[in-house]
Design an enzyme around this catalytic site. Structure first.
Site, PDB file in Angstrom:
ATOM      1  N   LEU A 136       0.834  -1.203   0.000  1.00  0.00           N
ATOM      2  CA  LEU A 136       0.000   0.000   0.000  1.00  0.00           C
ATOM      3  C   LEU A 136       0.866   1.249   0.000  1.00  0.00           C
ATOM      4  O   LEU A 136       0.482   2.302  -0.476  1.00  0.00           O
ATOM      5  CB  LEU A 136      -0.898   0.034   1.241  1.00  0.00           C
ATOM      6  CG  LEU A 136      -2.011  -1.001   1.305  1.00  0.00           C
ATOM      7  CD1 LEU A 136      -2.643  -0.997   2.682  1.00  0.00           C
ATOM      8  CD2 LEU A 136      -3.047  -0.698   0.243  1.00  0.00           C
ATOM      9  N   GLY A 175       8.380   5.863   6.817  1.00  0.00           N
ATOM     10  CA  GLY A 175       9.751   6.065   7.240  1.00  0.00           C
ATOM     11  C   GLY A 175      10.328   4.830   7.909  1.00  0.00           C
ATOM     12  O   GLY A 175      11.529   4.651   7.988  1.00  0.00           O
ATOM     13  N   ASP A 231       4.064  14.368  15.006  1.00  0.00           N
ATOM     14  CA  ASP A 231       4.321  14.326  13.562  1.00  0.00           C
ATOM     15  C   ASP A 231       3.012  14.445  12.782  1.00  0.00           C
ATOM     16  O   ASP A 231       2.695  13.616  11.936  1.00  0.00           O
ATOM     17  CB  ASP A 231       5.090  13.049  13.177  1.00  0.00           C
ATOM     18  CG  ASP A 231       5.781  13.178  11.817  1.00  0.00           C
ATOM     19  OD1 ASP A 231       5.911  14.313  11.300  1.00  0.00           O
ATOM     20  OD2 ASP A 231       6.192  12.141  11.258  1.00  0.00           O
TER      21      ASP A 231
END
Ligand SMILES: *[C@@H]1O[C@H](CO)[C@@H](O)[C@H](O)[C@H]1NC(C)=O
Ligand SMILES: *[C@@H]1O[C@H](CO)[C@@H](O)[C@H](O)[C@H]1NC(C)=O
Ligand SMILES: *[C@@H]1O[C@H](CO)[C@@H](O)[C@H](O)[C@H]1NC(C)=O
Ligand SMILES: *[C@@H]1O[C@H](CO)[C@@H](O)[C@H](O)[C@H]1NC(C)=O
Length: 837
Positions: free
Chosen positions: A532, A536, A649
């Site tokens: 998919l 990171g 993040d």
């Protein structure tokens, strides 16, 4: 200032010959008074056990029977005494205003007149009839004057706060030392816009060094001098004062507060330990601002607080390892090429590594053809000012530096999985820091300019050669030792994990997501065949468990032990909210670490807002819903769940959409759990350039960084473009800079996504949304709303505070971490889920 107040406790030791033998006078304002720097002339002279000499001219009695007080006079800290300053100092006196026994505390200088030029025995200080206070050396040369010539001065006094004042007949202040701070502040003292603290070179060397701290219109800034100056600390402020007052930084018992012009009622404050006794603050040669306090118990001055907190640690101070020194875990080393015996830098002093390094061959601008760049990987630099160059990639960055002799180094910083990055331009190289890229989420390399010696050096003096050989040998031995230590630690760690693997009792973990075997997950993803996306930390595959579609994330470099991994899984698994991606299960088997998440059919938000798939623009209602969903998810993490969690993040790649465009936050892998009672936690830098809040660089990190990133995401959703978009003309590469400019010129309407006619026609609503985003983007984290406030505004239960002054949001040079002309571009990975560490 009432005259009685000033004079009652004031002592003016008049010029020689001394009129009284008493220690205590009630002087009248004496004009044309001359004081000579000698023991005979000044009765309040004391020599301390360490050789310090002071000769007080004006002295206040302490408030208590015995204690610290302020005095002004001549001060000498060298032994033998041959260099005096005319200074204000804190000194211990008894109630008779006698300076007490020298064993009690060396006086501390908090202000001085022209400290770069100390004077000798028999220098003079004169308060002239012309209103000028003048310091002359023994040879009558002019050293310093108050510059109040021509003003009507009636006398000189020292106030209770420690301010040396020249006043006129009406007791109005004509001149005061508080207007000319040197390197120290005392409680009650303020620094106004434009004032500076400049560090002394050392405690006994009063020449000013290259570090200074100054008050600018929007806060307090610290720089190291060079052309241009390099910023290493900043703290922007808020206002609690009437308009038109200049910005001001005030030191009081318990805080250092910054007041700037705006209308929000929160000053930006550094909390200090409450004073138990006398305190003062000094800006010191290493760039620290330290709070000192007198300890009665120990009879000495001690540091009680380090006011400047550097991120991530003291290695980020610009002079921690001197020029060219590399700070690594508190140790200083000189730059060298890893796989070569060539040396370009040598320590300034072999025995004092922290004094820094110098090039073996000085850089010569006449011989630029022999310039080269020494590459240092995983090294970063503190500078946060606007000195980025426009270089698209590493090679352009290096070339730009080689072409200009005033460039002494460039730092190139990559983002996640990215070939583009920031190119930081350095004209004078101060300390570098080594970084661990897996921790900071980017890697950064330094390229230091070196001069190649084209002809072999005629003859190196043998002594020098020996030194070099010795140095190299020592370095070699050091390296071997390090390797051995590292290897030992590694083996131990491995053992530990293996033991844990065997011993750990999984059944004791309650509330855990389902545990799967590796075989089962391999099966359900058809041997990891349908990828998919890639995050990171590993790849994500589509899978099917029974009839439920899932996303299986395989963590690639799982270095964590099983115990840590399980602890993390437990945390993530215990967080359930409609706007958070649900963790279904996990696998921890041998070295395999996998996470199983609910499947989000429409993938991540970036696929829908940047028009990379030629998709139709999302309608306004959907955009609003997505923003509200993110807000609710974050609100839950910040305010509602058992342990406060900062995501750290937030970006479109971490926001996933289900079939009906309901948004959910993914990837708590970067989160740092924040205990509720300990609301601020320092962490290593995390996150993604383009979404990082300014305080990542300078201060403590709180969940408010998410609110900033959320503001960036809101703006991306509203304007349909990336935060950093290099396809735009240079001045609009950075969305937030563009927003600031449009806000200042009152053209917010330009920020609206042109692809959506609907939004253009509903511009009033959209502009309200932009204002909410700007509230979230306030530079000072204290001024950002909480996530629950944001949610209320979005649900219409509250309005955006109209009194907010937006002109300061994001105006901080610190923001250039994202690159003022940065060429960083993050092609958002097609990742659906980027998982935990
Ligand atoms: C702001 O100013 C008001 C009065 O002007 C004062 O009462 C209040 O304590 C100040 N707030 C802070 C946080 O300093
Ligand atoms: C500073 O403030 C604290 C309480 O806030 C107080 O206890 C202490 O006495 C104060 N110190 C001085 C020197 O005024
Ligand atoms: C070199 O860089 C400096 C800025 O650091 C700039 O002022 C100067 O114009 C540059 N020189 C050339 C030749 O480009
Ligand atoms: C930066 O890190 C990435 C991923 O860890 C790596 O592939 C790349 O080679 C690194 N670049 C440099 C210059 O070290």
């Amino acid at each position: 200032m009432a005259p009685s107040d000033l004079f009652l406790l004031l002592l003016l030791a008049t010029a020689a010959p001394l009129t009284t033998g008493q220690g205590f006078d009630y002087p009248t304002a004496n004009l044309s008074t001359l004081w000579t720097n000698s023991n005979a002339a000044l009765s309040h002279s004391v020599t301390y056990s360490d050789g310090t000499v002071l000769r007080a001219i004006v002295l206040r009695s302490p408030k208590t029977f015995y204690g610290p007080s302020f005095a002004a006079g001549f001060f000498c800290a060298s032994s033998p005494c041959n260099a005096f300053l005319f200074a204000v100092f804190i000194v211990y006196t008894n109630s008779g205003a006698r300076i007490t026994n020298p064993t009690n505390g060396i006086p501390q200088v908090v202000w001085s007149a022209n400290r770069v030029r100390p004077v000798k025995e028999n220098a003079t200080l004169e308060l002239g009839v012309d209103g000028n206070l003048v310091l002359r050396d023994a040879d009558s040369s002019l050293v310093w004057s108050s510059g109040s010539k021509g003003r009507s001065v009636a006398g000189m006094a020292i106030t209770e706060l420690g301010n040396l004042v020249l006043f006129d007949q009406k007791n109005a202040t004509v001149w005061q030392s508080f207007d000319h701070p040197t390197d120290a502040l005392v409680p009650g003292q303020s620094m106004l816009e434009g004032m500076r603290l400049t560090a002394n070179t050392s405690a006994t060397n009063w020449t000013q060094n290259q570090l200074y701290m100054t008050v600018l219109p929007n806060g307090l800034y610290a720089y190291v001098e060079s052309t241009p100056p390099q910023l290493y600390f900043s703290l922007s402020g808020n206002k609690n004062k009437t308009a038109n007052d200049p910005t001001k930084v005030t030191f009081t018992n318990g805080s250092l507060s910054i007041f700037v012009q705006s209308t929000l009622p929160y000053p930006s404050t550094i909390t200090l330990p409450a004073a138990k006794s006398t305190q003062y603050m000094r800006f010191e040669s290493d760039g620290h601002l330290r709070l000192y306090e007198w300890s009665d118990a120990e009879s000495k001055w001690a540091v009680v607080y380090n006011v400047i907190k550097m991120f991530p640690d003291d290695c980020a101070f610009p002079t921690v390892c001197g020029e060219y020194g590399i700070c690594t875990g508190g140790q200083c080393i000189c730059p060298s090429q890893s796989n070569s015996s060539l040396r370009y830098f040598t320590p300034v002093d072999e025995r004092k590594a922290n004094l820094g390094c110098g090039p073996l061959t000085p850089i010569s601008c006449q011989e630029m053809q022999y310039h080269d760049l020494l590459t240092l990987t995983d090294v970063s630099y503190f500078d946060a000012s606007h000195t980025f160059v426009n270089a698209r990639n590493r090679d352009d960055c290096k070339q730009a530096c080689l072409k200009n002799c005033s460039c002494r180094a460039v730092i190139f910083r990559y983002g996640n999985n990215d070939s583009d990055g920031d190119c930081l331009w350095i004209t004078k190289v101060f300390s570098l820091q080594s970084i661990q890229p897996e921790i900071v989420h980017y890697n950064s390399s330094a390229y230091l300019k070196v001069q190649l010696s084209h002809s072999p050096p005629a003859s190196t003096p043998t002594a020098n050669k020996n030194k070099i050989i010795l140095g190299a040998t020592l370095a070699g031995i050091g390296t071997i030792l390090l390797v051995i230590i590292a290897a030992t630690l590694y083996v131990r760690r491995r053992r530990k994990y293996q033991e844990i693997d065997e011993e750990f009792d999984f059944d004791q973990l309650s509330g855990m997501p389902t545990r799967f075997s590796y075989e089962k997950l391999r099966e359900c993803t058809e041997d990891f065949s349908k990828k998919l996306g890639e995050g990171g930390f590993g790849s994500v595959f589509e899978g099917k468990l029974d009839e439920e579609r899932v996303a299986v994330k395989r963590l690639e470099s799982a270095r964590q032990g099983k115990k840590e991994f399980l602890a993390e899984v437990e945390t993530i698994g215990s967080i359930e909210h409609i706007n958070l991606v649900r963790l279904v299960g996990f696998c921890a088997e041998k070295s395999h670490r996998l996470l199983v998440y609910e499947y989000m059919p429409r993938g991540s938000l970036d696929r829908w807002i940047y028009y990379r798939h030629n998709n139709a623009p999302l309608d306004w209602g959907t955009r609003c819903r997505i923003i509200l969903d993110i807000a609710k998810g974050l609100c839950y993490l910040h305010e509602e769940c058992r342990r406060k969690i900062a995501h750290l993040d937030i970006k479109p790649q971490n926001i996933l959409l289900d079939e009906n465009f309901n948004a959910k936050l993914a990837d708590f892998g970067l989160s740092k759990l924040i205990d509720r009672d300990q609301s601020k936690v320092m962490t290593v830098m995390r996150g993604t350039p383009g979404y990082l809040a300014p305080e990542w660089l300078t201060s403590q990190i709180t969940e408010k960084v998410d609110i900033y990133s959320f503001g960036v995401v809101m703006m991306e959703v509203i304007s349909g473009r990336k935060s950093i978009d290099n396809s735009q003309p240079e001045e609009s590469v950075q969305l937030i800079n563009l927003l600031r400019e449009k806000a200042q010129t009152n053209k917010l309407i330009d920020m609206i996504d042109k692809q959506s006619d609907e939004m253009v026609s509903r511009q009033e609503e959209v502009i309200q949304m932009i204002k909410l985003a700007m509230w979230c983007l306030q530079n000072d984290s204290n001024r950002r709303p909480t996530m629950s406030t944001v949610a209320k505004v979005l649900e219409g239960a509250m309005t955006v505070e109209t009194c907010i002054d937006y002109s300061f949001f994001n105006a901080d040079p610190v923001l250039s971490v994202q690159g003022s002309q940065s060429t960083y571009s993050a092609p958002p990975p097609a990742s659906v889920l980027s998982g935990p560490r």
